[in-house]
Motif scaffolding. Sequence first.
Motif, PDB file in Angstrom:
ATOM      1  N   ASN A 172       0.836  -1.200   0.000  1.00  0.00           N
ATOM      2  CA  ASN A 172       0.000   0.000   0.000  1.00  0.00           C
ATOM      3  C   ASN A 172       0.874   1.254   0.000  1.00  0.00           C
ATOM      4  O   ASN A 172       0.578   2.220  -0.689  1.00  0.00           O
ATOM      5  N   VAL A 173       1.951   1.195   0.794  1.00  0.00           N
ATOM      6  CA  VAL A 173       2.817   2.371   0.925  1.00  0.00           C
ATOM      7  C   VAL A 173       3.720   2.531  -0.299  1.00  0.00           C
ATOM      8  O   VAL A 173       3.957   3.645  -0.759  1.00  0.00           O
ATOM      9  N   THR A 174       4.191   1.417  -0.859  1.00  0.00           N
ATOM     10  CA  THR A 174       5.212   1.529  -1.913  1.00  0.00           C
ATOM     11  C   THR A 174       4.652   1.566  -3.328  1.00  0.00           C
ATOM     12  O   THR A 174       5.380   1.918  -4.259  1.00  0.00           O
ATOM     13  N   MET A 175       3.381   1.205  -3.493  1.00  0.00           N
ATOM     14  CA  MET A 175       2.860   1.065  -4.854  1.00  0.00           C
ATOM     15  C   MET A 175       3.051   2.340  -5.684  1.00  0.00           C
ATOM     16  O   MET A 175       3.640   2.306  -6.771  1.00  0.00           O
ATOM     17  N   ALA A 176       2.568   3.457  -5.163  1.00  0.00           N
ATOM     18  CA  ALA A 176       2.644   4.696  -5.945  1.00  0.00           C
ATOM     19  C   ALA A 176       4.095   5.166  -6.155  1.00  0.00           C
ATOM     20  O   ALA A 176       4.475   5.489  -7.291  1.00  0.00           O
ATOM     21  N   PRO A 177       4.930   5.196  -5.105  1.00  0.00           N
ATOM     22  CA  PRO A 177       6.318   5.621  -5.347  1.00  0.00           C
ATOM     23  C   PRO A 177       7.039   4.728  -6.359  1.00  0.00           C
ATOM     24  O   PRO A 177       7.798   5.224  -7.198  1.00  0.00           O
ATOM     25  N   ARG A 195      -5.901   7.743  -7.574  1.00  0.00           N
ATOM     26  CA  ARG A 195      -5.739   8.994  -8.322  1.00  0.00           C
ATOM     27  C   ARG A 195      -5.117  10.075  -7.439  1.00  0.00           C
ATOM     28  O   ARG A 195      -4.305  10.871  -7.882  1.00  0.00           O
ATOM     29  N   THR A 196      -5.514  10.085  -6.162  1.00  0.00           N
ATOM     30  CA  THR A 196      -4.982  11.061  -5.225  1.00  0.00           C
ATOM     31  C   THR A 196      -3.467  10.944  -5.077  1.00  0.00           C
ATOM     32  O   THR A 196      -2.777  11.928  -4.854  1.00  0.00           O
ATOM     33  N   LEU A 197      -2.974   9.714  -5.204  1.00  0.00           N
ATOM     34  CA  LEU A 197      -1.531   9.513  -5.092  1.00  0.00           C
ATOM     35  C   LEU A 197      -0.799   9.935  -6.360  1.00  0.00           C
ATOM     36  O   LEU A 197       0.429   9.993  -6.387  1.00  0.00           O
ATOM     37  N   GLY A 198      -1.567  10.200  -7.423  1.00  0.00           N
ATOM     38  CA  GLY A 198      -0.958  10.664  -8.672  1.00  0.00           C
ATOM     39  C   GLY A 198      -1.023   9.647  -9.795  1.00  0.00           C
ATOM     40  O   GLY A 198      -0.480   9.872 -10.870  1.00  0.00           O
ATOM     41  N   LEU A 199      -1.672   8.501  -9.551  1.00  0.00           N
ATOM     42  CA  LEU A 199      -1.800   7.512 -10.623  1.00  0.00           C
ATOM     43  C   LEU A 199      -2.759   8.029 -11.696  1.00  0.00           C
ATOM     44  O   LEU A 199      -3.737   8.709 -11.384  1.00  0.00           O
TER      45      LEU A 199
END
Lengths: 268, 215
Positions: free
Chosen positions: A117-122, B121-125
């Motif tokens: 959950n924490v690493t997916m976006a980075p 989307r909020t995270l920028g995806l």
Amino acid sequence: MSDTSTTQKSETQKFVDIRHAQKSYGELEVLKDISLTVDRGEIVAIIGPSGSGKSTLLRAINDLDPLTGGEVWLDGVQINKDLPHRQYEKHINEMRQQVGMVFQHFNLFPHLSVRENVTMAPKLLKGISDAEANALAEQQLTHVGMLERIDYYPSQLSGGQKQRVAIARALAMNPKLMLFDEATSALDPELVEEVNLVMKRLAEEHMTMIIVTHEMDFAASVCDRVIFMDKGVVVEEGPPSVVFKNPTQERTKEFLRKHLSQYAESAK
Amino acid sequence: MDFELILKVYPYFLEAAVVTVELSVLTIILGLICGALGTAARLSRFRVLRFLGAAYVSVFRGTPALIQLFLLYFGGPQIGIQLDAFEAGVIGLGLNIGAYMTETMRGAIIAIDHGQAEAARTLGLSKAQAFRKVTLPQALRLMIRPLGVNINAQIKGTALVAAISVVELTYTAQRYIGSTYKPFEMFFLAGILYIILITITGKGVAYLDRKVRLP
Ligand SMILES: Nc1ncnc2c1ncn2[C@@H]1O[C@H](COP(=O)(O)OP(=O)(O)OP(=O)(O)O)[C@@H](O)[C@H]1O
Ligand SMILES: [Mg+2]
């Protein structure tokens, strides 16, 4: 809008600058010409009755609910720029990376572990390696006191733990601004404090935060400024000591009479 | 019941069952492809595609599969489509089950809480990234069991191609009745083989569902 206004920060440009925000759903005008600024490192609470437009305003900041009028600026860049669809998508995705958001119902990804959950976006957006991602997850989860649960799944956590992971997930993108929409409203009373503590720590680290809350005590103790909204307008704003103790507007007084009995008692 | 007869003819039924399995596998693969395309169309941001997707679903779910088969196999040559019975069976039934699978897949996708994509989307995806990384993995888990129901229906549904003389299980049963005059034994044998196929597939679906279930 001229080109210079996007590239050069004028002296008066605030860190977060909401100009004449207007939002309608058909006939219903939910935000009525709201202008509002937030300084870097400032912590602002938005309070107000249900349906007053608090969530709509917050969600307009990162364009989850696009405004029907007005502008939102962050650190000298307009978030809701008028661009062709493709370009706008690219622009808004970049802007959103700089704005963390925490929801009332956590919205953790149930198919991913706490770590993922924490690493997916980075990993996806910043192209960091697995090793860097793991270090990042450990660092962020330590920060919110959730390191021991790094390999759990969201369904195996309590509400308070979920919300702390959601905060870590947002912080992992290293945002300039954090938005909280009633982050503790869905929690059992005994779990509220652990989330509040995490938010207080963020405040001490001078994270810029806009916090929609029903918790007046928390707003009073953590926030630099309180904004009272009703029916789509900012009725009153000022430091908590003023808004809570000596509100000038009748509507604020009435709202506080209903919601502040406890605080008023303890403040005396 | 004439068990001797059953023992004598069952090898031919097994051969026919192989054809039923082939039909099932091919129609299910085609159905999954049509289902994915239909779903993409129905959830598209383009109105024309949404309309085409909806039209596909209502045409194929709104008319008997048998009519669709007859139209393709008997009516096809009239408009220049020449297919042998097996091909017509695969294409006709594949398109038919694809319409049902479209609704299954779409249902699973729209059942995923919108807050999930919103958080991503909020995270920028991007929209596509949010779909691929967040909505789809959850929807896929959700659609396994209902797709299993579609697959179950499809395996039994292959019996329809007996009507255009594809030599599969049901057609074979009918043919042996002609020479043996023992309809009970023949349909009983065919029924047993269908149950075996359905049971194996059902177990497979349940296994897959367990395998990807979240804690
Ligand atoms: N998608 C929508 N379509 C139509 N009206 C909407 C929509 N979303 C919100 N509204 C309306 O906008 C108004 C403001 O809603 P909003 O959620 O911003 O209020 P709020 O201050 O956050 O309230 P609460 O404290 O209950 O969360 C409400 O009257 C609501 O009914
Ligand atoms: Mg709200």
